[in-house]
Design an enzyme around this catalytic site. Structure first.
Site, PDB file in Angstrom:
ATOM      1  N   ASN A   9      17.213  64.203  79.609  1.00 26.88           N
ATOM      2  CA  ASN A   9      18.069  65.005  78.720  1.00 26.88           C
ATOM      3  C   ASN A   9      17.580  66.448  78.794  1.00 26.88           C
ATOM      4  O   ASN A   9      16.532  66.777  78.253  1.00 26.88           O
ATOM      5  CB  ASN A   9      17.960  64.452  77.285  1.00 26.88           C
ATOM      6  N   LYS A  11      18.913  69.073  77.521  1.00 28.25           N
ATOM      7  CA  LYS A  11      19.206  69.851  76.296  1.00 28.25           C
ATOM      8  C   LYS A  11      19.755  71.244  76.648  1.00 28.25           C
ATOM      9  O   LYS A  11      20.448  71.380  77.662  1.00 28.25           O
ATOM     10  CB  LYS A  11      17.952  69.926  75.417  1.00 28.25           C
ATOM     11  N   HIS A  94      22.010  61.670  69.360  1.00 22.88           N
ATOM     12  CA  HIS A  94      20.665  62.230  69.488  1.00 22.88           C
ATOM     13  C   HIS A  94      20.219  62.822  68.156  1.00 22.88           C
ATOM     14  O   HIS A  94      21.031  63.409  67.426  1.00 22.88           O
ATOM     15  CB  HIS A  94      20.648  63.308  70.591  1.00 22.88           C
ATOM     16  N   GLU A  96      18.713  65.438  67.397  1.00 20.44           N
ATOM     17  CA  GLU A  96      18.991  66.874  67.218  1.00 20.44           C
ATOM     18  C   GLU A  96      20.445  67.094  66.789  1.00 20.44           C
ATOM     19  O   GLU A  96      20.739  68.015  66.022  1.00 20.44           O
ATOM     20  CB  GLU A  96      18.648  67.642  68.512  1.00 20.44           C
ATOM     21  N   GLU A 166      14.332  56.453  69.600  1.00 18.18           N
ATOM     22  CA  GLU A 166      13.615  57.722  69.677  1.00 18.18           C
ATOM     23  C   GLU A 166      13.099  58.100  68.291  1.00 18.18           C
ATOM     24  O   GLU A 166      13.831  58.736  67.503  1.00 18.18           O
ATOM     25  CB  GLU A 166      14.547  58.826  70.182  1.00 18.18           C
ATOM     26  N   GLY A 172       9.597  65.881  71.262  1.00 22.02           N
ATOM     27  CA  GLY A 172       9.193  67.260  71.522  1.00 22.02           C
ATOM     28  C   GLY A 172       7.931  67.672  70.781  1.00 22.02           C
ATOM     29  O   GLY A 172       7.606  68.853  70.699  1.00 22.02           O
ATOM     30  N   SER A 212       8.327  62.286  73.705  1.00 22.15           N
ATOM     31  CA  SER A 212       7.123  62.805  74.354  1.00 22.15           C
ATOM     32  C   SER A 212       6.588  61.905  75.472  1.00 22.15           C
ATOM     33  O   SER A 212       5.373  61.764  75.637  1.00 22.15           O
ATOM     34  CB  SER A 212       6.020  63.085  73.314  1.00 22.15           C
TER      35      SER A 212
HETATM   36  C1  PEP Z   1      14.638  63.613  73.673  1.00 19.63           C
HETATM   37  O1  PEP Z   1      15.007  64.672  73.218  1.00 19.63           O
HETATM   38  O2  PEP Z   1      15.463  62.698  73.861  1.00 19.63           O
HETATM   39  C2  PEP Z   1      13.215  63.460  73.970  1.00 19.63           C
HETATM   40  C3  PEP Z   1      12.752  62.255  74.094  1.00 19.63           C
HETATM   41  O3  PEP Z   1      12.483  64.624  74.059  1.00 19.63           O
HETATM   42  P1  PEP Z   1      10.944  64.747  74.501  1.00 19.63           P
HETATM   43  O4  PEP Z   1      10.741  63.849  75.695  1.00 19.63           O
HETATM   44  O5  PEP Z   1      10.767  66.195  74.819  1.00 19.63           O
HETATM   45  O6  PEP Z   1      10.137  64.304  73.324  1.00 19.63           O
END
Ligand code: PEP
Length: 249
Positions: A9, A11, A94, A96, A166, A172, A212
């Site tokens: 992703n 973003k 997601h 976000e 997630e 992040g 992460s």
């Molecule tokens: C995500 O935004 O789906 C995600 C898992 O981000 P990150 O790997 O940066 O934590």
């Protein structure tokens, strides 16, 4: 055998040149045929990405979409528009989008319905906040995040669904859920699908982990019984890191 999937992703990252360059680098790698690789560039570059990957086995995903095909919704993108540029896969829910754009279980239900009607494949994201986990409410919360948008679907529609657990506190932040925490939640999720549908369907659904994931922790996370791959944010922007993650599954 469940499909193993690694999805990146991107973003709101990568301009036109960076998008093309990362796609060209990924095209030069031959990944194991057992893993499905997907990338989700930003909307403005989806057309380029779809064109560049037309005859390639890397799939292109949209990061979001509206539930209607057209209308007075300034700034929005519809299923029909995506289809017209060759995109039929989308990330929905997601964290976000939930946090910054107020997406709710009910609005996601509408989006899922529209996506299924338009024959999209969906990566559906969900996950608890740290405060929910600290209060021991994470299992109930995940159950509710799945119930409204998904558990009214007929079993046949589930062949279009990929789940992505997630935990918000791990996205992040550099804070990864431990392999045990991930396995515990993925097995709980598979159990919910068994309860609401049946064993066969539960055993066929790919459940990805996101939060992460880096090449240094991916192997251990992906080796858990109920983990079928990852949704990768930050690390998917770095070519060699993303390739190492794909190779670790
Ligand atoms: C995500 O935004 O789906 C995600 C898992 O981000 P990150 O790997 O940066 O934590």
């Amino acid at each position: 055998m469940r499909q193993k999937i690694i999805a990146g992703n991107w973003k709101m990252n990568n301009d036109k040149e960076e998008t093309k360059s990362l796609i060209n680098s990924l095209k030069s790698i031959s990944f194991s045929k057992d893993v499905k690789v997907m990338i989700a560039p930003s909307y403005i570059h989806l057309s380029d990405a779809a064109e560049m990957l037309k005859d390639h086995k890397i799939d292109v995903l949209a990061q979001n979409m509206h539930f209607l095909n057209n209308g007075a919704y300034t700034g929005e993108i519809s299923p029909q528009m995506l289809k017209s540029i060759g995109i039929s896969k989308v990330i929905l829910g997601h964290s976000e989008r939930r946090i910054y754009y107020n997406e709710t279980e009910n609005s996601l239900k509408q989006k899922i319905k529209a996506a299924i009607e338009s024959n999209f494949e969906i990566i559906f994201c969900f996950g608890e906040q740290l405060s929910d986990r600290k209060k021991g409410k994470h299992f109930d919360l995940i159950k509710n995040q799945l119930k409204i948008p998904l558990f009214h679907l007929e079993s046949n529609s589930w062949k279009r669904i990929i789940l992505a657990y997630e935990p918000v506190w791990a996205i992040g932040t550099g804070e990864t859920a431990t392999p045990n925490q991930v396995q515990e939640m993925h097995s709980f999720i598979r159990g919910l699908i068994k309860q609401n549908y049946n064993d066969d369907l539960a055993n066929r659904i790919s459940i990805l982990y996101g939060g992460s994931v880096k090449s240094k922790n991916s192997k251990e996370i992906f080796s858990q019984d109920d983990v079928d791959g990852g949704l990768i944010g930050g690390a998917s922007l770095d070519f060699s890191e993303f390739v190492k993650i794909i190779e670790s599954i």
